[in-house]
Design a protein around this motif. Structure first.
Motif, mmCIF file in Angstrom:
data_model
loop_
_atom_site.group_PDB
_atom_site.id
_atom_site.type_symbol
_atom_site.label_atom_id
_atom_site.label_comp_id
_atom_site.label_asym_id
_atom_site.label_seq_id
_atom_site.Cartn_x
_atom_site.Cartn_y
_atom_site.Cartn_z
ATOM 1 N N ALA A 39 0.873 -1.131 0.114
ATOM 2 C CA ALA A 39 -0.096 0.123 -0.044
ATOM 3 C C ALA A 39 0.892 1.340 0.094
ATOM 4 O O ALA A 39 2.092 1.387 0.477
ATOM 5 N N LYS A 40 0.200 2.246 -0.659
ATOM 6 C CA LYS A 40 1.163 3.821 -0.715
ATOM 7 C C LYS A 40 0.437 4.543 0.561
ATOM 8 O O LYS A 40 1.135 5.393 0.924
ATOM 9 N N LEU A 41 -1.128 3.964 0.715
ATOM 10 C CA LEU A 41 -1.544 4.957 1.807
ATOM 11 C C LEU A 41 -1.204 4.373 3.245
ATOM 12 O O LEU A 41 -0.855 3.173 3.328
ATOM 13 N N PRO A 42 -1.552 5.095 4.206
ATOM 14 C CA PRO A 42 -1.158 4.632 5.542
ATOM 15 C C PRO A 42 -2.224 3.406 5.938
ATOM 16 O O PRO A 42 -3.358 3.463 5.408
ATOM 17 N N GLY A 43 -1.587 2.669 6.662
ATOM 18 C CA GLY A 43 -2.757 1.455 7.304
ATOM 19 C C GLY A 43 -2.431 0.391 6.259
ATOM 20 O O GLY A 43 -1.609 0.269 5.202
ATOM 21 N N PRO A 44 -3.312 -0.758 6.506
ATOM 22 C CA PRO A 44 -3.485 -1.916 5.777
ATOM 23 C C PRO A 44 -3.784 -1.612 4.226
ATOM 24 O O PRO A 44 -4.522 -0.434 3.899
ATOM 25 N N ALA A 45 -3.712 -2.697 3.549
ATOM 26 C CA ALA A 45 -3.940 -2.282 1.811
ATOM 27 C C ALA A 45 -5.473 -2.288 1.438
ATOM 28 O O ALA A 45 -5.959 -3.152 2.086
ATOM 29 N N TRP A 46 -5.534 -1.461 0.645
ATOM 30 C CA TRP A 46 -7.034 -1.402 0.170
ATOM 31 C C TRP A 46 -7.026 -1.633 -1.423
ATOM 32 O O TRP A 46 -6.048 -1.261 -2.253
ATOM 33 N N TRP A 47 -7.787 -2.286 -2.071
ATOM 34 C CA TRP A 47 -7.838 -2.482 -3.602
ATOM 35 C C TRP A 47 -9.298 -1.553 -3.874
ATOM 36 O O TRP A 47 -10.141 -1.365 -3.023
ATOM 37 N N ARG A 48 -9.482 -1.343 -4.999
ATOM 38 C CA ARG A 48 -10.533 -0.783 -5.727
ATOM 39 C C ARG A 48 -11.397 -1.327 -6.977
ATOM 40 O O ARG A 48 -10.507 -1.563 -7.907
ATOM 41 N N ILE A 49 -12.601 -1.331 -6.822
ATOM 42 C CA ILE A 49 -13.164 -1.857 -7.927
ATOM 43 C C ILE A 49 -14.473 -0.707 -8.374
ATOM 44 O O ILE A 49 -15.002 -0.180 -7.482
ATOM 45 N N SER A 50 -14.392 -0.517 -9.571
ATOM 46 C CA SER A 50 -15.324 0.678 -10.130
ATOM 47 C C SER A 50 -15.718 0.532 -11.600
ATOM 48 O O SER A 50 -15.183 -0.530 -12.350
ATOM 49 N N LEU A 59 -10.891 -3.701 1.634
ATOM 50 C CA LEU A 59 -9.957 -3.763 2.871
ATOM 51 C C LEU A 59 -9.764 -5.022 2.971
ATOM 52 O O LEU A 59 -10.710 -5.943 3.271
ATOM 53 N N GLY A 60 -8.489 -5.626 2.579
ATOM 54 C CA GLY A 60 -8.317 -7.052 2.926
ATOM 55 C C GLY A 60 -7.780 -7.079 4.302
ATOM 56 O O GLY A 60 -6.975 -6.332 4.877
ATOM 57 N N ASP A 235 1.964 -4.046 4.130
ATOM 58 C CA ASP A 235 2.625 -5.021 3.330
ATOM 59 C C ASP A 235 2.041 -6.164 2.821
ATOM 60 O O ASP A 235 1.759 -7.359 3.759
ATOM 61 N N VAL A 236 1.318 -6.296 1.704
ATOM 62 C CA VAL A 236 0.515 -7.337 1.377
ATOM 63 C C VAL A 236 1.210 -8.873 1.301
ATOM 64 O O VAL A 236 0.557 -9.884 1.916
ATOM 65 N N ARG A 237 2.369 -8.713 0.786
ATOM 66 C CA ARG A 237 3.013 -10.267 0.748
ATOM 67 C C ARG A 237 3.340 -10.518 2.007
ATOM 68 O O ARG A 237 3.321 -12.022 2.481
ATOM 69 N N GLY A 238 3.755 -9.915 3.221
ATOM 70 C CA GLY A 238 3.942 -10.233 4.389
ATOM 71 C C GLY A 238 2.898 -10.337 5.007
ATOM 72 O O GLY A 238 2.821 -11.666 5.720
ATOM 73 N N ALA A 239 1.776 -9.988 4.968
ATOM 74 C CA ALA A 239 0.391 -10.480 5.551
ATOM 75 C C ALA A 239 -0.095 -11.929 4.941
ATOM 76 O O ALA A 239 -0.483 -12.542 6.001
ATOM 77 N N ILE A 240 0.071 -12.090 3.680
ATOM 78 C CA ILE A 240 -0.330 -13.438 3.216
ATOM 79 C C ILE A 240 0.601 -14.546 3.582
ATOM 80 O O ILE A 240 0.217 -15.844 3.137
#
Length: 312
Positions: A39-50, A59-60, A235-240
C-alpha cells in the motif's frame, strides 16, 4: 469472519516427513502476483473496484489479530464517510434448536482410543506442543485426532492472545459511528457444515488436521505476529505469508473446500449487486481471498469491472 474461520470457531465451541501426507484441495493456494502490491496509503492495503458511477473500496483483513495490535484507521474512516454500505464476508448462524445436535457432535470428537495411541507417529510433536501450551502430558487424551486438533487450536489462540473478533469488531464500531449499514455477503447455517465435517471425515484427515495444528503450535507465535504487523503496515506479501496450517487442516475435511469456493462466489455476487448502486461502498474480505487466483478480484476483473491495486 472468513468461512473457514467460521467453521473453526463453531467447532471449537463444541469442545474445539509428514506421516499422513494428503492432497489438500486449497482454493487459495495460488495468488495473482500483480494483485500482491504493498500500500501507498497509511495502514492496511486497499483495493478498488469501479465502473462508471460506482466505486467499492476493499480492505483485505486477516482472520485474527494479536491482542493490542494497533492499525491506522484513517483511510477506513475517510472511506466510510458517505458510504452506502459495508459488506462483510459470509457469516454463520446457529439457534437454540442446534444445541442437541452440537452436543451429539461433540461426543463424536471424543474417542475411546487414547490420543497417543491413535496418533503414535506424532508423539514427538504432541509432546512439544503440550509443553509449549503448558499442558499436562496426558492433555487431550480423550479426544480423537480431529477433536484434539480443534481443542489445541483454540488453546493456542488463547495462549498467544489472538483475537478472532478483530479487526472486524473495530470496523463495525467505526461503521456505526459513521452511520453506515453493515451487512454480510451471505448467511449460512452452521450446523449442517459442522455435521458433514465431523461425521464424514476419515481417520487420515483427522491426523492431517492434528499434524497441521501441531506444526503451527510448535512454530510459535512469531510468524502470526509478523504477518499481523505486515498487514497493519500495508505489506500484502508479508500479510499473506502467515501460517495457514489450521486452515489447510480444515480444507481436508468433507465439504470445506466447497464451502470456501461458495463463499468466494457469494462475495463476488454481493459486490456485483452493490455495483448497481451509484456512489461508493466499503467491503471487508479476507486478504488472501482477494488476491487468490480465481478469487474475488480475479473474478470481478473477469466480469469487466476495473480493479485497482493498493499501489495505485
Amino acid at each position: 469472519m472468513r468461512r473457514l474461520a467460521l467453521l473453526s470457531f463453531a467447532m471449537a465451541a463444541l469442545i474445539a516427513g509428514p506421516a499422513f501426507a494428503q492432497a489438500i484441495d486449497d482454493p487459495e493456494a495460488n495468488v495473482v502476483e500483480e494483485l500482491v502490491v504493498s500500500a501507498k496509503l497509511p495502514g492496511p492495503a486497499w483495493w478498488r473496484i469501479s465502473d462508471g458511477d460506482t466505486t467499492i473500496y476493499l480492505l483485505g483483513v486477516l482472520q485474527a489479530l494479536p491482542q493490542g495490535q494497533g492499525w491506522d484507521t484513517s483511510v477506513l474512516e475517510r472511506r466510510l464517510d458517505g458510504a452506502f454500505a459495508v459488506i462483510l464476508p459470509p457469516e454463520g448462524k446457529a439457534g437454540l434448536g442446534d444445541i442437541p445436535a452440537a452436543l451429539a457432535l461433540r461426543g463424536r470428537l471424543k474417542s475411546e482410543v487414547p490420543l497417543d495411541t491413535a496418533a503414535a507417529s506424532l508423539a514427538p510433536k504432541l509432546a512439544r506442543a503440550r509443553a509449549a501450551l503448558g499442558k499436562a502430558p496426558d492433555a487431550y487424551r480423550q479426544w480423537s485426532p480431529l477433536g484434539a486438533g480443534v481443542a489445541m487450536a483454540g488453546d493456542y489462540r488463547k495462549a498467544v492472545r489472538l483475537e478472532s473478533a478483530e479487526p472486524e469488531r473495530t470496523i463495525a464500531r467505526l461503521a456505526r459511528r459513521h452511520r453506515v449499514k453493515v451487512r454480510p455477503a451471505a448467511t449460512y447455517k452452521v450446523m449442517p457444515v459442522i455435521r458433514t465435517a465431523v461425521r464424514g471425515h476419515s481417520p487420515e484427515a483427522g491426523l492431517v488436521c492434528l499434524e497441521g495444528v501441531l506444526d503451527e503450535v510448535n512454530a510459535g507465535a512469531g510468524a502470526a505476529r509478523a504477518a499481523a504487523r505486515a498487514w497493519a503496515m500495508g505489506d500484502v506479501r508479508g500479510a499473506i505469508s502467515g501460517p495457514r496450517n489450521f486452515q489447510r487442516c480444515l480444507l481436508g475435511l468433507p465439504g470445506m473446500a466447497e464451502l470456501e469456493r461458495r463463499g468466494t462466489e457469494d462475495e463476488v455476487e454481493a459486490l456485483s449487486a452493490a455495483m448497481k448502486t451509484p456512489g461508493h461502498a466499503v467491503a471487508v474480505y479476507g486478504v488472501r481471498s482477494l488476491v487468490a487466483r480465481d478469487g474475488v478480484l480475479d473474478q470481478m476483473r473477469a466480469r469487466g469491472f476495473q480493479v485497482s491495486t493498493p499501489g495505485e
